[in-house]
Design a protein around this motif. Sequence first.
Motif, PDB file in Angstrom:
ATOM      1  N   LYS A 152       3.900  18.764   5.553  1.00 25.22           N
ATOM      2  CA  LYS A 152       3.216  18.548   4.276  1.00 25.22           C
ATOM      3  C   LYS A 152       2.876  19.900   3.653  1.00 25.22           C
ATOM      4  N   ARG A 153       3.083  20.000   2.329  1.00 19.78           N
ATOM      5  CA  ARG A 153       2.754  21.218   1.608  1.00 19.78           C
ATOM      6  C   ARG A 153       1.967  20.861   0.361  1.00 19.78           C
ATOM      7  N   ILE A 154       1.254  21.868  -0.151  1.00 22.26           N
ATOM      8  CA  ILE A 154       0.436  21.662  -1.350  1.00 22.26           C
ATOM      9  C   ILE A 154       0.856  22.655  -2.425  1.00 22.26           C
ATOM     10  N   ASN A 155       1.134  22.138  -3.618  1.00 25.13           N
ATOM     11  CA  ASN A 155       1.429  22.991  -4.756  1.00 25.13           C
ATOM     12  C   ASN A 155       0.169  23.753  -5.143  1.00 25.13           C
ATOM     13  N   LYS A 156       0.229  25.088  -5.086  1.00 28.71           N
ATOM     14  CA  LYS A 156      -0.961  25.904  -5.320  1.00 28.71           C
ATOM     15  C   LYS A 156      -1.489  25.761  -6.750  1.00 28.71           C
ATOM     16  N   ALA A 157      -0.571  25.542  -7.699  1.00 30.70           N
ATOM     17  CA  ALA A 157      -1.000  25.461  -9.101  1.00 30.70           C
ATOM     18  C   ALA A 157      -1.651  24.120  -9.427  1.00 30.70           C
ATOM     19  N   SER A 158      -1.052  23.033  -8.915  1.00 30.38           N
ATOM     20  CA  SER A 158      -1.531  21.701  -9.298  1.00 30.38           C
ATOM     21  C   SER A 158      -2.359  21.014  -8.227  1.00 30.38           C
ATOM     22  N   GLY A 159      -2.274  21.514  -6.980  1.00 30.94           N
ATOM     23  CA  GLY A 159      -2.976  20.868  -5.875  1.00 30.94           C
ATOM     24  C   GLY A 159      -2.250  19.636  -5.354  1.00 30.94           C
ATOM     25  N   PHE A 160      -1.048  19.359  -5.897  1.00 31.01           N
ATOM     26  CA  PHE A 160      -0.283  18.172  -5.490  1.00 31.01           C
ATOM     27  C   PHE A 160       0.251  18.355  -4.068  1.00 31.01           C
ATOM     28  N   GLU A 161       0.051  17.343  -3.231  1.00 29.85           N
ATOM     29  CA  GLU A 161       0.545  17.373  -1.863  1.00 29.85           C
ATOM     30  C   GLU A 161       1.869  16.646  -1.777  1.00 29.85           C
ATOM     31  N   TYR A 162       2.821  17.229  -1.060  1.00 32.85           N
ATOM     32  CA  TYR A 162       4.156  16.623  -0.960  1.00 32.85           C
ATOM     33  C   TYR A 162       4.740  16.890   0.427  1.00 32.85           C
ATOM     34  N   ASN A 163       5.740  16.085   0.782  1.00 36.46           N
ATOM     35  CA  ASN A 163       6.432  16.247   2.057  1.00 36.46           C
ATOM     36  C   ASN A 163       7.623  17.189   1.866  1.00 36.46           C
ATOM     37  N   TYR A 164       7.729  18.182   2.717  1.00 38.54           N
ATOM     38  CA  TYR A 164       8.802  19.175   2.619  1.00 38.54           C
ATOM     39  C   TYR A 164       9.652  19.109   3.888  1.00 38.54           C
TER      40      TYR A 164
END
Length: 421
Positions: A306-318
């Motif tokens: 799991k990773r988090i987009n630093k700009a938006s805070g959106f969490e996604y699976n990588y």
Amino acid sequence: MKDSLSHIKVVELFAGVGGFRIGLQNASETYKVVWSNQFEPSTKSQIASEIYEARFGKENHSNVDIGKVPTSEIPNHDMLVGGFPCQDYSVARTLNQAAGLVGKKGVLWWEIERIIREKHNKPKFVFLENVDRLIKSPAKQRGRDFAIMLSSLASHGYIIEWRVINAADYGFPQRRRRVFILAYKENTNIANKIHASVQSDWLVKDGTIAKAFPVMPIKPLREVYISSNLEELTESFNIIGGDSPFENTGILIGNKAYTLKTSSRYNGRITTLSDILLDGNVPEKYYINEQDLHIWKYLKGAKKEKRINKASGFEYNYAEGGMVFPDALDKPSRTIITGEGGSAPSRFKHIIEDKTGRLRRLTPIELERLNMFPDNHTAEASDVRRAFLMGNALVTGVIEKIAASILEVENAKDRMVENAI
């Protein structure tokens, strides 16, 4: 039939450090570069141009934005060559971000077209190189940009042939896929031979590229109509979407493209990564620090996290697959990228285990060898910049073989053509 060519005057655009020139001159003394241009707009440093001048001389070399060079200042020539900037088509960017012809770099195609259009004595041959994604650009109208280029060249009286070639498929030391484009003026012997041939035979066995790099067809030949109206092409080509109609092999005659999918046919010697390595005396700075080894292993390894987009805070699976680590020595190398230089750990940099059992990066000389440049061709630049220059370069051996084939096919007597004229 016209007389055999005794010399070919060449203009080299987007010259870089001279990969096209090396390949042409290795093929034959027939090729004479009479003018060259190299300019990097994104930096004050013009190290590529400086290296070009150091190797080939300052005479008739231009280090000016090609868009600011009047066509009248470019000497008449028989062949126009260049690996025009490919950032807008590069596989380093996702396809839906590829700006294609409307991109800042992509518009440089129109400088090639402008020179051809404005020259009263148009070059007999045009020889271009780009990333293979070009034939699929842009994402919403795949193949449109390539169709515009083909149509533009055809409008100036050319027959155009193309092939996607992976250098390693033909024994060269690097897996580097590029599209090579050859355009022949209608008054050349090669153009006459094309008119007298069967399109599939030309593409698979009789043609210029086929003689240099043999192939076998794996899909039937198909026809693609390409309008001569560029505005119409821009608005409507492949507007319904789907795959590009262009396969990895093809030819355009008039408004009809004939294209088929092919695979390489080669059973000669294979040059491997181990064949180009320096034999000892590698400076310590190229070896991996033990404390960084775990970072290299992580970057090269398979991931599902799991990773988090630093700009938006959106969490996604990588997720991504693992890479061979260290790189296999008994095969051709992976493609050199512009970020190959420097000691910082990276997923895409080459790492080898040398004869001492230690892990290290490739040296600038080894990177030059993977593109078949002479050792220390880029010695004036820093190590990081030398790697960048090789990431932007081409495998000169591919140019050499195609250039030799152009001379062979153009100069060969052909009774079928003589009887048809």
